[in-house]
Design an enzyme around this catalytic site. Sequence first.
Site, PDB file in Angstrom:
ATOM      1  N   SER A   1      40.209  42.841 -64.043  1.00 11.98           N
ATOM      2  CA  SER A   1      41.306  42.819 -64.906  1.00 11.98           C
ATOM      3  C   SER A   1      41.608  44.007 -65.534  1.00 11.98           C
ATOM      4  CB  SER A   1      40.937  41.794 -66.039  1.00 11.98           C
ATOM      5  OG  SER A   1      42.009  42.109 -67.207  1.00 11.98           O
TER       6      SER A   1
ATOM      7  N   GLY B   1      49.891  27.115 -55.541  1.00 11.82           N
ATOM      8  CA  GLY B   1      48.765  27.026 -56.559  1.00 11.82           C
ATOM      9  C   GLY B   1      49.316  25.922 -57.700  1.00 11.82           C
TER      10      GLY B   1
ATOM     11  N   LYS C   1      42.612  28.493 -68.448  1.00  8.26           N
ATOM     12  CA  LYS C   1      43.771  28.432 -69.120  1.00  8.26           C
ATOM     13  C   LYS C   1      43.922  27.265 -69.699  1.00  8.26           C
ATOM     14  CE  LYS C   1      46.088  32.656 -67.233  1.00  8.26           C
ATOM     15  NZ  LYS C   1      47.205  32.920 -66.461  1.00  8.26           N
TER      16      LYS C   1
ATOM     17  N   TYR D   1      47.481  41.156 -58.469  1.00  4.60           N
ATOM     18  CA  TYR D   1      47.975  42.753 -58.549  1.00  4.60           C
ATOM     19  C   TYR D   1      46.662  43.547 -57.796  1.00  4.60           C
ATOM     20  CZ  TYR D   1      45.508  42.735 -62.853  1.00  4.60           C
ATOM     21  OH  TYR D   1      44.775  42.230 -63.998  1.00  4.60           O
TER      22      TYR D   1
ATOM     23  N   ASN E   1      47.163  31.327 -72.444  1.00  2.00           N
ATOM     24  CA  ASN E   1      46.698  32.614 -71.958  1.00  2.00           C
ATOM     25  C   ASN E   1      46.511  33.534 -73.097  1.00  2.00           C
ATOM     26  OD1 ASN E   1      49.610  33.419 -72.546  1.00  2.00           O
ATOM     27  ND2 ASN E   1      49.186  35.162 -71.124  1.00  2.00           N
TER      28      ASN E   1
ATOM     29  N   ASP F   1      52.620  34.052 -70.417  1.00  5.12           N
ATOM     30  CA  ASP F   1      52.788  34.011 -69.038  1.00  5.12           C
ATOM     31  C   ASP F   1      54.300  33.667 -68.528  1.00  5.12           C
ATOM     32  OD1 ASP F   1      50.280  34.783 -68.375  1.00  5.12           O
ATOM     33  OD2 ASP F   1      49.503  32.899 -67.727  1.00  5.12           O
TER      34      ASP F   1
END
Length: 277
Positions: A20, A133, A73, A220, A94, A109
């Site tokens: 993270s 997902g 979450k 990312y 989140n 988000d």
Amino acid sequence: MEISAKTRLFTVIGDPVAHSLSPAMHNAAFRALGLDAVYVALRVPPVPPEALRAVLAMQAATGGAGNVTVPHKEAVEGFVARKTDVCARVGACNTFWTEDGALVGDNTDVFGVATALERLGAAKRGERWLVIGTGGSARATAVTAADRGATLFVRSRDGARAKAFATWAKGIGVATSVADGPVEVDVAINATPLGLAGHDPLPVDLNHIPGVQRALDLVYAPGETRWVHALRERGIAAADGREMLVQQGAAAFERFFPGTAAPTEVMRAAVVRALRS
């Protein structure tokens, strides 16, 4: 940064969480504004479930605040004492903070996904989206699709989860179908962790999304993800999850410090530096 007995502690809770960049991003913001605060990552495995409940109870008891990432979450949304309308609508949390000894949950988000898609030139009314997902980030994507008048397709390795997700998404007002095979879409969004490890398979075979024009990978990675590179090689506009990270983080920062504008450019620069190192 000096840590004292007065330093306010923020955490991001997840598993895995070592990758993270939220600590780098938020600590840069704290330094820029001279705030006596520190942000750390806290690995909380999903098993046993009592571990997450204990961590959240500690947060409430100590006035904690922070963020939540995979796979917690949805569980945290069910734990917080109060939640914003958007958090309840997504069914996933989140971002959390403490008020009067109780945890309050939000979901930034949705703002992050919407802003990242806008920067790609997507999020126009009438588009066809594929979300890969069914977790918290996928739920935030579905809410964004509902708000933007998009038609949604969902793909998952677990057919039962895909069907349950489609049923839920229809309930929040977005036309949703399960995509078992190739499907023509305008926008594809990877809302799975695939891509965190370099050897991960691609979230979806590019031959299964004919006509796709834009794609957002919510993962990312340094140098961007394999999926982003594969998409660009086909001439498809694509971006990884760094802008989504920055935008949801800036929105979360403003929940943590009401009345203080997030130093978004500072936060973005911190993420870019971390991904180059």
